[in-house]
Design a protein around this motif. Sequence first.
Motif, PDB file in Angstrom:
ATOM      1  N   THR A   1       0.834  -1.184   0.000  1.00  0.00           N
ATOM      2  CA  THR A   1       0.000   0.000   0.000  1.00  0.00           C
ATOM      3  C   THR A   1       0.878   1.246   0.000  1.00  0.00           C
ATOM      4  O   THR A   1       1.685   1.433   0.906  1.00  0.00           O
ATOM      5  CB  THR A   1      -0.924   0.023   1.228  1.00  0.00           C
ATOM      6  N   GLU A   2       0.741   2.075  -1.009  1.00  0.00           N
ATOM      7  CA  GLU A   2       1.502   3.311  -1.099  1.00  0.00           C
ATOM      8  C   GLU A   2       0.695   4.466  -0.493  1.00  0.00           C
ATOM      9  O   GLU A   2      -0.384   4.805  -0.988  1.00  0.00           O
ATOM     10  CB  GLU A   2       1.854   3.632  -2.548  1.00  0.00           C
ATOM     11  N   ILE A   3       1.206   5.029   0.579  1.00  0.00           N
ATOM     12  CA  ILE A   3       0.585   6.198   1.192  1.00  0.00           C
ATOM     13  C   ILE A   3       1.439   7.413   0.830  1.00  0.00           C
ATOM     14  O   ILE A   3       2.610   7.492   1.191  1.00  0.00           O
ATOM     15  CB  ILE A   3       0.497   6.061   2.726  1.00  0.00           C
ATOM     16  N   TRP A   4       0.855   8.341   0.097  1.00  0.00           N
ATOM     17  CA  TRP A   4       1.580   9.541  -0.330  1.00  0.00           C
ATOM     18  C   TRP A   4       1.279  10.685   0.625  1.00  0.00           C
ATOM     19  O   TRP A   4       0.124  10.979   0.919  1.00  0.00           O
ATOM     20  CB  TRP A   4       1.180   9.917  -1.750  1.00  0.00           C
ATOM     21  N   VAL A   5       2.333  11.337   1.133  1.00  0.00           N
ATOM     22  CA  VAL A   5       2.201  12.425   2.097  1.00  0.00           C
ATOM     23  C   VAL A   5       2.807  13.692   1.513  1.00  0.00           C
ATOM     24  O   VAL A   5       3.948  13.694   1.057  1.00  0.00           O
ATOM     25  CB  VAL A   5       2.898  12.079   3.430  1.00  0.00           C
ATOM     26  N   MET A   6       2.043  14.776   1.511  1.00  0.00           N
ATOM     27  CA  MET A   6       2.537  16.071   1.025  1.00  0.00           C
ATOM     28  C   MET A   6       3.194  16.798   2.193  1.00  0.00           C
ATOM     29  O   MET A   6       2.536  17.450   2.997  1.00  0.00           O
ATOM     30  CB  MET A   6       1.388  16.899   0.433  1.00  0.00           C
ATOM     31  N   LYS A   7       4.522  16.691   2.301  1.00  0.00           N
ATOM     32  CA  LYS A   7       5.249  17.214   3.456  1.00  0.00           C
ATOM     33  C   LYS A   7       5.199  18.744   3.534  1.00  0.00           C
ATOM     34  O   LYS A   7       5.189  19.311   4.620  1.00  0.00           O
ATOM     35  CB  LYS A   7       6.714  16.746   3.400  1.00  0.00           C
ATOM     36  N   GLU A   8       5.210  19.412   2.393  1.00  0.00           N
ATOM     37  CA  GLU A   8       5.113  20.876   2.347  1.00  0.00           C
ATOM     38  C   GLU A   8       3.885  21.227   1.520  1.00  0.00           C
ATOM     39  O   GLU A   8       3.847  20.982   0.319  1.00  0.00           O
ATOM     40  CB  GLU A   8       6.370  21.489   1.739  1.00  0.00           C
ATOM     41  N   TYR A   9       2.899  21.810   2.173  1.00  0.00           N
ATOM     42  CA  TYR A   9       1.607  21.989   1.519  1.00  0.00           C
ATOM     43  C   TYR A   9       1.731  22.822   0.246  1.00  0.00           C
ATOM     44  O   TYR A   9       2.340  23.897   0.221  1.00  0.00           O
ATOM     45  CB  TYR A   9       0.607  22.657   2.462  1.00  0.00           C
ATOM     46  N   GLY A  10       1.129  22.317  -0.819  1.00  0.00           N
ATOM     47  CA  GLY A  10       1.090  23.026  -2.088  1.00  0.00           C
ATOM     48  C   GLY A  10       2.279  22.796  -2.989  1.00  0.00           C
ATOM     49  O   GLY A  10       2.275  23.231  -4.142  1.00  0.00           O
ATOM     50  N   VAL A  11       3.312  22.103  -2.482  1.00  0.00           N
ATOM     51  CA  VAL A  11       4.533  21.878  -3.259  1.00  0.00           C
ATOM     52  C   VAL A  11       4.512  20.460  -3.814  1.00  0.00           C
ATOM     53  O   VAL A  11       4.585  19.484  -3.055  1.00  0.00           O
ATOM     54  CB  VAL A  11       5.795  22.097  -2.410  1.00  0.00           C
ATOM     55  N   GLU A  12       4.418  20.336  -5.129  1.00  0.00           N
ATOM     56  CA  GLU A  12       4.298  19.022  -5.754  1.00  0.00           C
ATOM     57  C   GLU A  12       5.497  18.130  -5.441  1.00  0.00           C
ATOM     58  O   GLU A  12       5.361  16.922  -5.218  1.00  0.00           O
ATOM     59  CB  GLU A  12       4.150  19.181  -7.264  1.00  0.00           C
ATOM     60  N   GLN A  13       6.693  18.722  -5.410  1.00  0.00           N
ATOM     61  CA  GLN A  13       7.908  17.935  -5.184  1.00  0.00           C
ATOM     62  C   GLN A  13       8.014  17.401  -3.758  1.00  0.00           C
ATOM     63  O   GLN A  13       8.869  16.567  -3.466  1.00  0.00           O
ATOM     64  CB  GLN A  13       9.154  18.777  -5.502  1.00  0.00           C
ATOM     65  N   SER A  14       7.154  17.873  -2.867  1.00  0.00           N
ATOM     66  CA  SER A  14       7.243  17.435  -1.470  1.00  0.00           C
ATOM     67  C   SER A  14       6.450  16.159  -1.193  1.00  0.00           C
ATOM     68  O   SER A  14       6.467  15.661  -0.070  1.00  0.00           O
ATOM     69  CB  SER A  14       6.762  18.550  -0.536  1.00  0.00           C
ATOM     70  N   TRP A  15       5.731  15.633  -2.212  1.00  0.00           N
ATOM     71  CA  TRP A  15       5.026  14.363  -2.006  1.00  0.00           C
ATOM     72  C   TRP A  15       6.043  13.268  -1.680  1.00  0.00           C
ATOM     73  O   TRP A  15       7.010  13.074  -2.404  1.00  0.00           O
ATOM     74  CB  TRP A  15       4.250  13.957  -3.250  1.00  0.00           C
TER      75      TRP A  15
END
Length: 371
Positions: free
Chosen positions: A275-289
Amino acid sequence: MKTIPQEILTNILARLPAKSIGRCRCVSKPWCHLLSEPHFIKAHLDLTKEFMDNERITLISSVSNTLFSTSITHHSSAEITSLATELSFVVAPDFWTEGMPSCDGLILIGNDANKRLLVNSTTNKTRELTVSPYALDPHGSFTMYGLGYDHVSDDYKVVTLSYYDTDNEYEPDCTEMFVNVYSVRNGTWKQAESSPYDHAVGHLVSGVFVGGFIHWLASRTSDYSSAIVRFDLTEEKFSELPAPSSVDGENFVLNRLAVLGGCLCMSPSNSQKETEIWVMKEYGVEQSWSKLLVVDQKASEFRPLMLISDQREVVMVKDEETVVEKLVVYNLDSATFKDITIQGAGDEFQVGGSFIETLVSPYYNDESRRV
C-alpha cells in the motif's frame, strides 16, 4: 504569598490537557474567567497543535450505535490495548459518510437524515446546525460534508457539496454540484459558486481540511481525469492541488484522502500487498510528495488515521470486509504490524476519524457559551 502574573499563569496553564483545564476553572472565579477567555483558548489550541500528543479516535459501535473515543500511544509489547470512553452526551451518528470531519477539536456528526451536530467531545458542548435554506431534497440527492477554519475571518465553516441523484425522475439530467457554506461565528448559511468538478465519483466521503482548504478527490468535467480539488474557505472557490507525479492520473480518484501529522495524504481504497501512502510534506509543493510503503502479505485494505512515536508508526483502520473494522499500528522502520485491542466499545465498531482535545466551542461567536 506572591501573586503569579497573569501572563505567566496563562503560559503555564495553557500547557495542560484540555480536560485538566475544566478542573482548574473550579479553583476560583478569576481562574474560571481567565481560562474561558478567547485568547487563552487560542493559546491552548496553538500549543496543542504544536505538540499533537492528545489525538484521539472516534468509534461507533455497530451493535449499540453508541459513540466512543479512544487514544493510541506507543507500546513495546506485541499488542496494544486501549480503553474506549463512551461519549454519552450526544446521540451516536448515522454513518452517513466515510469519516466524521473534525477541525481543532470540533467534530461534525449527523444523527438522522436532516440533523447535523457540531460537538466538542472534550468539553461536552453540542450545537445543532440549522438546515440550509439552499439544501437539496435529501430523498433525491447526495451530500458530502467538510469542516475547517478560515483564519482571515476567524471563523469555523461547514461546507456541504450536494448533487442530484441521476436516477431521480425529477432531475434526470442535472449534473451541477451545489455548494453551501455555514458560518459557525454567524450561525448562518450562504450559497457559494457551484463546483466546476464532478464529485459523483463513488461512495460519499468527508472533505479533508489542511492549510485553510477542504479537499476532495474529483474528476475534471473536460476529460474525466482525476484531480485533487480544494475549497478555499476564505475565497470560497475551488482550485486544484498537484497530485504525486507517479500516480495514475486517470484512476487515483478512487483513492482516499486523510491527514497524517498535519499533512495531506492519499492512499488507495483497494486491497493489495503493498500500500503506497503519499504524504505532502510541504503543503502546495508538488515535489514534497513523499511515499510511505506499507507491506502486508495478506493484501488487506488500510485507511491511515494518524502518526505516533515521533511519526514512525502509522495507526490505520484495517478493513475486514464486514461491518467490523480493526485498528492496527504499522512500524515504518521495521515493516511490522501490531494489533490494537479496544476495551469498552464492544467487538464490532466502525472508525469515524481522529481529533485533538481542545477548548474550542461549537458556539464560536457566543461569549456566554464558550466555556
